[in-house]
Design a protein around this motif. Structure first.
Motif, PDB file in Angstrom:
ATOM      1  N   GLU B 105      28.953   6.341 -29.544  1.00 45.21           N
ATOM      2  CA  GLU B 105      28.746   4.902 -29.316  1.00 45.21           C
ATOM      3  C   GLU B 105      30.085   4.189 -29.146  1.00 45.21           C
ATOM      4  O   GLU B 105      30.236   3.315 -28.303  1.00 45.21           O
ATOM      5  N   ARG B 106      31.064   4.571 -29.964  1.00 46.91           N
ATOM      6  CA  ARG B 106      32.364   3.908 -29.879  1.00 46.91           C
ATOM      7  C   ARG B 106      33.043   4.247 -28.557  1.00 46.91           C
ATOM      8  O   ARG B 106      33.661   3.382 -27.933  1.00 46.91           O
ATOM      9  N   LEU B 107      32.930   5.502 -28.117  1.00 48.71           N
ATOM     10  CA  LEU B 107      33.530   5.878 -26.833  1.00 48.71           C
ATOM     11  C   LEU B 107      32.835   5.174 -25.677  1.00 48.71           C
ATOM     12  O   LEU B 107      33.471   4.773 -24.708  1.00 48.71           O
ATOM     13  N   ARG B 108      31.513   5.038 -25.771  1.00 48.85           N
ATOM     14  CA  ARG B 108      30.762   4.424 -24.671  1.00 48.85           C
ATOM     15  C   ARG B 108      30.953   2.929 -24.592  1.00 48.85           C
ATOM     16  O   ARG B 108      31.081   2.370 -23.513  1.00 48.85           O
ATOM     17  N   PHE B 109      30.901   2.273 -25.752  1.00 47.94           N
ATOM     18  CA  PHE B 109      30.831   0.814 -25.746  1.00 47.94           C
ATOM     19  C   PHE B 109      32.014   0.139 -26.422  1.00 47.94           C
ATOM     20  O   PHE B 109      32.109  -1.085 -26.421  1.00 47.94           O
ATOM     21  N   GLY B 110      32.900   0.905 -27.036  1.00 48.24           N
ATOM     22  CA  GLY B 110      34.048   0.300 -27.694  1.00 48.24           C
ATOM     23  C   GLY B 110      33.681  -0.536 -28.901  1.00 48.24           C
ATOM     24  O   GLY B 110      34.424  -1.422 -29.296  1.00 48.24           O
ATOM     25  N   GLU B 111      32.500  -0.280 -29.462  1.00 47.16           N
ATOM     26  CA  GLU B 111      32.028  -1.052 -30.616  1.00 47.16           C
ATOM     27  C   GLU B 111      31.480  -0.111 -31.677  1.00 47.16           C
ATOM     28  O   GLU B 111      31.070   1.012 -31.369  1.00 47.16           O
TER      29      GLU B 111
END
Lengths: 211, 252
Positions: B105-111
């Motif tokens: 999720e962090r890699l995809r959306f930066g969140e």
């Protein structure tokens, strides 16, 4: 044509693709973001292949990209972003934030020959990002891409102010596209302007005379 | 023999419906969860603090077992954790799914991953094991708790069918009905982490026979400060301080 005589599938020998040539501009204003582009598409920057090219594409209820570079890559990139924002919203019941959208865009763009600006609004306000084909992502308060960017930046450097209103930002963005259209052979044929606020995206087409 | 094995086929091997529409393997998996020791999750939200606490009890097989090797509460990411009940090995597999998904999720959306989105990734994974041939459902229930990016606390439960449920306070595992009854009577959302921990320990003590053994227990708090596990001293202090310890534990 070189593409037929060399017999090699190299970038130099491929038939020339449609390019936007282009000047695109984005400015963050107090209550939103303004995007503006010219409307010319060209072959090699020397032949006008389209006088009504649409270079602002909505990818989210409150975000859009401008495209410069390959028209095909820009449209494919926008299609992919539209699919991802729509899927995200359907699955999670909320719209992507600009942080999520910009990260998604930077992941999706790798290897595509397009240099977009991404502008949008979320609960944290207006945001503008420039992207590059290697997946680079940089946030800024104003920016420009395309063959007319030097002329556009010249105007933006004089006109941009922190906290300018949406209509002031629109005036500056139009002036930047106008200056580029006057001197860059690959830019012209009027302008497309998009005002992005909490309420959504409002677009306006301007002919060369109106600009 | 043939007739007999045909009748039994609905609860053997692959997951298939029984004639009355039940999935016996999933139901057996739920039973497996009840055989273990309980875990409690409580969501709290006061004016100055919001988050989730987990308290889990585990059984030491021998006085020689190292208590910290009983892992029932797992950090998934800085803002989210998991408490489990049932088969620990199955739970650990799901925890790893959660950890990897949190990074995806962090890699995809930066969140930071949203708690609901993360829970649904886990339940989606669990569900596949109720349809795939030759597979066995997960014999573990998880509590997934943490804070969304906007600071809102969420607490979800996953079960072996792969259904997510959201709770204010919940007990899973052995004796969970009795613990849940205590939580239903005593829960108040407007409290801080200490208040939520106190409620969780009281609920576990109420359902226990003769008090809590601090050696088998673990507790964690997920709040704006991140994921934090309580030290053994803190656990001792909480249990003794509220007079919840088992009698033979008093003199330790």
């Amino acid at each position: 044509m070189e593409g037929f005589t060399s017999g090699k599938g190299t970038a130099e020998s491929a038939p020339e693709e449609f390019k936007t040539g282009t000047t695109t501009v984005g400015i963050v204003a107090d209550e939103g973001v303004v995007l503006a582009t010219d409307r010319r598409a060209s072959l090699g920057g020397r032949f006008v292949s389209n006088k009504d090219a649409d270079k602002i594409i909505e990818v989210h209820p409150s975000a859009a990209i401008t495209i410069s570079g390959s028209v095909g890559a820009g449209q494919t990139f926008a299609d992919q972003l539209q699919a991802q924002t729509s899927l995200y919203e359907t699955r999670r019941g909320k719209e992507m934030s600009m942080q999520a959208l910009s990260t998604t865009a930077a992941n999706a763009i790798r290897g595509m020959r397009v240099v977009p600006l991404l502008g949008g609004v979320d609960e944290t306000g207006g945001h503008l990002y420039s992207l590059d084909p290697a997946g680079g992502l940089m946030e800024d308060t104003y920016g420009s891409t395309g063959s007319g960017m030097q002329m556009a930046y010249g105007v933006l450097e004089g006109e941009y102010e922190d906290g300018m209103s949406v209509s002031e930002a629109e005036t500056a963005a139009r002036a930047a596209v106008e200056a580029a259209s006057a001197r860059d052979t690959a830019s012209g044929n009027g302008a497309m302007v998009a005002r992005i606020t909490d309420d959504g995206i409002e677009r306006e087409e301007l002919s060369a005379e109106e600009l | 023999m043939q007739g007999n094995s045909q009748q039994q086929a609905y609860d053997r091997g692959t997951n298939i419906f029984s004639p009355d529409g039940r999935l016996y393997q999933v139901e057996y998996a739920r039973e497996a969860i009840k055989r273990g020791s309980p875990s409690v999750g409580i969501r709290f939200e006061s004016d100055d603090e919001a988050g989730v606490v987990f308290v889990a009890s585990g059984r030491l097989r021998s006085s020689l077992q190292v208590p910290d090797s009983i892992e029932k509460i797992h950090k998934v990411d800085d803002h989210v954790g998991v408490a489990s009940a049932g088969h620990v090995a199955d739970a650990r597999q799901l925890v790893d799914v959660a950890r990897r998904q949190a990074q995806v999720e962090r890699l995809r959306f930066g969140e930071d991953a949203g708690i609901e989105a993360l829970t649904k990734e886990i339940t989606g994974y669990i569900q596949e094991y109720t349809q795939a041939g030759g597979a066995r459902p997960f014999g573990a229930a998880l509590l997934v708790g943490g804070l969304d990016a906007d600071g809102t606390p969420h607490l979800f439960e996953t079960d072996p069918s792969g259904t997510p449920y959201e709770w204010e306070a919940i007990a899973i595992g052995g004796n969970s009905e009795k613990i849940q009854g205590y939580l239903e009577a005593e829960y108040e959302s407007d409290t801080d982490a200490d208040g939520a921990l106190e409620l969780a320990f009281h609920a576990l003590e109420d359902a226990s026979e003769g008090g809590l053994e601090s050696e088998g227990m673990s507790a964690s708090v997920i709040s704006g400060d991140g994921f934090r596990s309580l030290s053994n001293d803190e656990l001792h202090e909480l249990i003794d301080g509220h007079d919840l310890a088992a009698d033979e534990d008093d003199e330790e």
